[in-house]
Design a protein around this motif. Sequence first.
Motif, PDB file in Angstrom:
ATOM      1  N   LYS A 105       0.830  -1.210   0.000  1.00  0.00           N
ATOM      2  CA  LYS A 105       0.000   0.000   0.000  1.00  0.00           C
ATOM      3  C   LYS A 105       0.861   1.256   0.000  1.00  0.00           C
ATOM      4  O   LYS A 105       0.583   2.223  -0.730  1.00  0.00           O
ATOM      5  N   PHE A 106       1.933   1.247   0.789  1.00  0.00           N
ATOM      6  CA  PHE A 106       2.822   2.406   0.864  1.00  0.00           C
ATOM      7  C   PHE A 106       3.492   2.682  -0.488  1.00  0.00           C
ATOM      8  O   PHE A 106       3.456   3.803  -1.004  1.00  0.00           O
ATOM      9  N   PHE A 107       4.095   1.642  -1.072  1.00  0.00           N
ATOM     10  CA  PHE A 107       4.819   1.827  -2.338  1.00  0.00           C
ATOM     11  C   PHE A 107       3.873   2.168  -3.487  1.00  0.00           C
ATOM     12  O   PHE A 107       4.185   3.025  -4.320  1.00  0.00           O
ATOM     13  N   MET A 108       2.729   1.516  -3.530  1.00  0.00           N
ATOM     14  CA  MET A 108       1.773   1.808  -4.601  1.00  0.00           C
ATOM     15  C   MET A 108       1.226   3.224  -4.494  1.00  0.00           C
ATOM     16  O   MET A 108       0.985   3.888  -5.506  1.00  0.00           O
ATOM     17  N   SER A 109       1.055   3.707  -3.263  1.00  0.00           N
ATOM     18  CA  SER A 109       0.561   5.079  -3.091  1.00  0.00           C
ATOM     19  C   SER A 109       1.590   6.105  -3.549  1.00  0.00           C
ATOM     20  O   SER A 109       1.233   7.205  -3.984  1.00  0.00           O
ATOM     21  N   LYS A 110       2.868   5.754  -3.458  1.00  0.00           N
ATOM     22  CA  LYS A 110       3.921   6.651  -3.925  1.00  0.00           C
ATOM     23  C   LYS A 110       4.007   6.662  -5.449  1.00  0.00           C
ATOM     24  O   LYS A 110       4.285   7.695  -6.064  1.00  0.00           O
ATOM     25  N   ILE A 111       3.777   5.516  -6.056  1.00  0.00           N
ATOM     26  CA  ILE A 111       3.895   5.411  -7.512  1.00  0.00           C
ATOM     27  C   ILE A 111       2.624   5.867  -8.208  1.00  0.00           C
ATOM     28  O   ILE A 111       2.665   6.496  -9.267  1.00  0.00           O
ATOM     29  N   PHE A 112       1.463   5.566  -7.589  1.00  0.00           N
ATOM     30  CA  PHE A 112       0.182   5.947  -8.171  1.00  0.00           C
ATOM     31  C   PHE A 112      -0.619   6.754  -7.139  1.00  0.00           C
ATOM     32  O   PHE A 112      -1.634   6.280  -6.611  1.00  0.00           O
ATOM     33  N   PRO A 113      -0.213   7.974  -6.843  1.00  0.00           N
ATOM     34  CA  PRO A 113      -0.849   8.729  -5.760  1.00  0.00           C
ATOM     35  C   PRO A 113      -2.297   9.090  -6.013  1.00  0.00           C
ATOM     36  O   PRO A 113      -3.084   9.225  -5.075  1.00  0.00           O
ATOM     37  N   LEU A 114      -2.693   9.230  -7.295  1.00  0.00           N
ATOM     38  CA  LEU A 114      -4.046   9.694  -7.595  1.00  0.00           C
ATOM     39  C   LEU A 114      -4.838   8.712  -8.437  1.00  0.00           C
ATOM     40  O   LEU A 114      -5.975   8.990  -8.820  1.00  0.00           O
ATOM     41  N   LYS A 115      -4.253   7.564  -8.744  1.00  0.00           N
ATOM     42  CA  LYS A 115      -4.906   6.638  -9.657  1.00  0.00           C
ATOM     43  C   LYS A 115      -5.613   5.514  -8.909  1.00  0.00           C
ATOM     44  O   LYS A 115      -5.255   5.159  -7.799  1.00  0.00           O
ATOM     45  N   ASN A 116      -6.601   4.971  -9.552  1.00  0.00           N
ATOM     46  CA  ASN A 116      -7.254   3.777  -9.027  1.00  0.00           C
ATOM     47  C   ASN A 116      -6.310   2.605  -9.204  1.00  0.00           C
ATOM     48  O   ASN A 116      -5.955   2.242 -10.318  1.00  0.00           O
ATOM     49  N   ARG A 117      -5.878   1.979  -8.110  1.00  0.00           N
ATOM     50  CA  ARG A 117      -4.875   0.952  -8.193  1.00  0.00           C
ATOM     51  C   ARG A 117      -5.478  -0.452  -8.270  1.00  0.00           C
ATOM     52  O   ARG A 117      -4.782  -1.442  -8.129  1.00  0.00           O
ATOM     53  N   ASN A 118      -6.769  -0.539  -8.508  1.00  0.00           N
ATOM     54  CA  ASN A 118      -7.410  -1.857  -8.638  1.00  0.00           C
ATOM     55  C   ASN A 118      -7.242  -2.379 -10.068  1.00  0.00           C
ATOM     56  O   ASN A 118      -8.183  -2.470 -10.847  1.00  0.00           O
ATOM     57  N   THR A 119      -5.988  -2.688 -10.409  1.00  0.00           N
ATOM     58  CA  THR A 119      -5.693  -3.115 -11.791  1.00  0.00           C
ATOM     59  C   THR A 119      -4.975  -4.436 -11.772  1.00  0.00           C
ATOM     60  O   THR A 119      -4.435  -4.841 -10.760  1.00  0.00           O
TER      61      THR A 119
END
Length: 345
Positions: free
Chosen positions: A331-345
């Motif tokens: 969650k931490f790393f994904m929030s840094k890479i995709f701060p504004l995107k929907n990460r349900n991919t």
Amino acid sequence: MNKITKIEALRGFVAIYVTFAHVFHDRSYALAEYNFIWNYGDLGVAIFFIISGFVIQLSYERSTDKSFKPYFFKRFFRIYIPLIFVFIANYFVQLIEFGVEGFTIPRLITNLLMLQNTNSPDSIFAPLFNNGPLWSLAYEWWYYMIFFVIINKIKDKTKTSAIIYSLGIISSILYQFYPVFIVQLMIDMVIWWFGVDLARLYLSNKKISFINLKYPLLVLLASVLIITFTEPTEGKEFLFNTHLWRGLFAICVGLLWYKANWKFFDKTIGLFLPFASVSYVVYISHWFLVHEATFLHFLFGRSRLVYLVYFVICLIFSYLVEKVIYPKLNKFFMSKIFPLKNRNT
């Protein structure tokens, strides 16, 4: 139990079975009277490959963002975050027991690049710390990458399968003369891609049957026959004929069981559903936490009890990594890479 839950239960069962197969296959002092049960660990690997192909196809089709960046980082963190903690634990367990073996900087680099294979223990391409099951992790990683490239470059789904299966046949022939990593990789991808085609049938609501899966089954059979009936070549590191035969066997049994409406599944394989969520770490950590472990032998000796204790330790470690550490770091790393995107991919 629905179809997807059944796959999760199967994943949990295979992780536990492979663990015990590795532990007891050559340990007659532990479970001598049941030794015949543990002779099929490579069957479990084949099932893992099929499940992986199925899940990747399902996940990709249901994703909202099919670009490479989210696809790559989701798989990267899923594979590497637990793997790094397994490497750390493996180092300290070996340090406590008998000193670190199977560790060199070149081997660390090749393992981080997912180039490890089933080579001799002295090879830089062997699994780090001689952790045997890690060879299949490299295969999984490259299947993920090949999958993305081929389905984005070739839109016709029938052609993507035809390419993979053709490469599988060609690789089965080349293996007799060039038993190198890429050739070995493409042979087993026939099994992995069977899972992809299975997911495509599932998503299109078509009947899952021998007829609708005849092409991958025939290709797998052809690969098996080519390798089985070709004279052995010096330098081969893996018995692909056995591996492929058991993969084909698993597929046939699965299709027959599916046709029988999964009779008795819930009361057998279904009981292993609770292990599904920790199956990945169990698979990549059991080698040093159970199979090769000796750190509690001074208390229990080389007995059944000591391996039960090792297994419980492995489950606790897997739970901590899979259910506590990984979700937070991911969650931490994904929030840094995709701060504004929907990460349900």
